[in-house]
Motif scaffolding. Structure first.
Motif, PDB file in Angstrom:
ATOM      1  N   ALA A  88       0.862  -1.292   0.226  1.00 21.91           N
ATOM      2  CA  ALA A  88       0.064  -0.123  -0.035  1.00 21.91           C
ATOM      3  C   ALA A  88       0.991   1.197   0.112  1.00 21.91           C
ATOM      4  O   ALA A  88       0.358   2.286  -0.417  1.00 21.91           O
ATOM      5  CB  ALA A  88      -0.760  -0.105   1.303  1.00 21.91           C
ATOM      6  N   SER A  89       2.142   1.062   0.452  1.00 18.71           N
ATOM      7  CA  SER A  89       3.427   2.082   0.568  1.00 18.71           C
ATOM      8  C   SER A  89       4.496   1.395   0.542  1.00 18.71           C
ATOM      9  O   SER A  89       4.475   0.119   0.763  1.00 18.71           O
ATOM     10  CB  SER A  89       2.786   2.977   1.796  1.00 18.71           C
ATOM     11  OG  SER A  89       3.215   2.196   2.898  1.00 18.71           O
ATOM     12  N   GLU A  90       5.604   2.076   0.674  1.00 22.35           N
ATOM     13  CA  GLU A  90       6.954   1.520   0.659  1.00 22.35           C
ATOM     14  C   GLU A  90       6.878   0.858   2.175  1.00 22.35           C
ATOM     15  O   GLU A  90       8.002   0.266   2.265  1.00 22.35           O
ATOM     16  CB  GLU A  90       8.015   2.408   0.554  1.00 22.35           C
ATOM     17  CG  GLU A  90       7.977   3.712   1.073  1.00 22.35           C
ATOM     18  CD  GLU A  90       9.160   4.667   0.976  1.00 22.35           C
ATOM     19  OE1 GLU A  90       9.906   4.948   1.744  1.00 22.35           O
ATOM     20  OE2 GLU A  90       9.483   4.882  -0.059  1.00 22.35           O
ATOM     21  N   ASP A  91       6.188   1.326   3.082  1.00 22.57           N
ATOM     22  CA  ASP A  91       6.410   0.681   4.606  1.00 22.57           C
ATOM     23  C   ASP A  91       5.169  -0.205   4.803  1.00 22.57           C
ATOM     24  O   ASP A  91       5.305  -0.783   6.131  1.00 22.57           O
ATOM     25  CB  ASP A  91       6.345   2.186   5.479  1.00 22.57           C
ATOM     26  CG  ASP A  91       7.323   2.957   5.149  1.00 22.57           C
ATOM     27  OD1 ASP A  91       8.447   2.446   4.836  1.00 22.57           O
ATOM     28  OD2 ASP A  91       6.962   4.191   5.301  1.00 22.57           O
ATOM     29  N   GLU A  92       4.312  -0.398   3.824  1.00 20.32           N
ATOM     30  CA  GLU A  92       3.217  -1.336   4.669  1.00 20.32           C
ATOM     31  C   GLU A  92       2.563  -2.395   3.511  1.00 20.32           C
ATOM     32  O   GLU A  92       2.386  -1.634   2.322  1.00 20.32           O
ATOM     33  CB  GLU A  92       2.023  -0.512   5.188  1.00 20.32           C
ATOM     34  CG  GLU A  92       0.838  -1.035   5.837  1.00 20.32           C
ATOM     35  CD  GLU A  92       0.221  -0.072   6.480  1.00 20.32           C
ATOM     36  OE1 GLU A  92      -0.172  -0.292   8.032  1.00 20.32           O
ATOM     37  OE2 GLU A  92      -0.397   0.779   5.902  1.00 20.32           O
ATOM     38  N   LEU A  93       2.138  -3.473   3.890  1.00 16.73           N
ATOM     39  CA  LEU A  93       1.455  -4.194   3.069  1.00 16.73           C
ATOM     40  C   LEU A  93      -0.058  -4.433   3.633  1.00 16.73           C
ATOM     41  O   LEU A  93      -0.363  -4.272   4.801  1.00 16.73           O
ATOM     42  CB  LEU A  93       1.943  -5.480   3.095  1.00 16.73           C
ATOM     43  CG  LEU A  93       3.370  -6.158   2.676  1.00 16.73           C
ATOM     44  CD1 LEU A  93       4.000  -7.203   3.282  1.00 16.73           C
ATOM     45  CD2 LEU A  93       3.289  -6.206   1.038  1.00 16.73           C
ATOM     46  N   VAL A  94      -1.084  -4.355   2.888  1.00 20.30           N
ATOM     47  CA  VAL A  94      -2.467  -4.476   3.203  1.00 20.30           C
ATOM     48  C   VAL A  94      -3.010  -5.713   2.420  1.00 20.30           C
ATOM     49  O   VAL A  94      -2.508  -6.286   1.466  1.00 20.30           O
ATOM     50  CB  VAL A  94      -3.198  -3.267   2.494  1.00 20.30           C
ATOM     51  CG1 VAL A  94      -3.235  -3.215   0.982  1.00 20.30           C
ATOM     52  CG2 VAL A  94      -4.512  -3.319   3.237  1.00 20.30           C
ATOM     53  N   LEU A  95      -3.937  -6.261   3.184  1.00 26.31           N
ATOM     54  CA  LEU A  95      -4.537  -7.592   2.808  1.00 26.31           C
ATOM     55  C   LEU A  95      -5.276  -7.549   1.546  1.00 26.31           C
ATOM     56  O   LEU A  95      -6.064  -6.426   1.296  1.00 26.31           O
ATOM     57  CB  LEU A  95      -5.545  -7.947   3.946  1.00 26.31           C
ATOM     58  CG  LEU A  95      -6.289  -9.307   3.921  1.00 26.31           C
ATOM     59  CD1 LEU A  95      -5.414 -10.448   3.933  1.00 26.31           C
ATOM     60  CD2 LEU A  95      -7.385  -9.255   4.726  1.00 26.31           C
TER      61      LEU A  95
END
Length: 156
Positions: free
Chosen positions: A60-67
């Motif tokens: 979702a961003s360079e710092d976070e995955l989203v389901l």
């Protein structure tokens, strides 16, 4: 209409080759990435033995995955890059095969029944954009043949 055909699981390379053929047929002509991820998760969950979760996480961003689409029990919605097996796979830019998640430092237990995990990267021309994550209640469920087969499915 697509119908999954039973595949003999005794020969893993042959199993994954046939599963890839079925996945290509299932996705043929459909360009929507969410629909394709949903059907991919469903096919893998139906056909690969001894899974309790199969699905996707997308950056979702360079710092976070989203389901993303998945099959199995409700899951963690957001995972920080570098955290858990999925986040570590993105951070290290490599697939992760974990024989026993209880021995993996920083494992995120979305389902306490999960014992082993296989995470493969999803890539395009710009690099990794997510992961395909498989969990099993059996320790040591996944091996290098599973990893190679799932990496081929993820490439589709």
């Amino acid at each position: 209409m697509f119908a999954a055909n039973a595949i003999d699981t005794g020969n893993k390379p042959a199993f994954y080759k046939e599963l890839a053929t079925q996945l290509k047929a299932l996705l043929e002509g459909e360009g929507d990435s969410i629909a394709n991820a949903a059907n991919t998760a469903a096919l893998i969950y139906q056909m690969v033995p001894d899974l309790n979760w199969a699905g996707f996480y997308f950056l979702a961003s360079e710092d976070e995955l989203v389901l993303g689409p998945f099959q199995g029990k409700p899951a963690c919605v957001r995972i920080a890059v570098g955290k858990g097996v999925c986040g570590k796979a993105i951070e290290l830019d490599m697939s992760m095969l974990v024989k026993d998640v209880h021995e993996f430092p920083g494992h995120i237990a979305c389902d306490s029944a999960s014992r082993s995990e296989l995470v493969v990267l999803l890539r395009d021309a710009d690099g990794a954009f997510g992961v395909l994550d498989l969990d099993s209640p059996l320790p040591g469920r996944f091996d290098k043949e599973d990893q190679a087969g799932i990496e081929k499915l993820a490439a589709i």
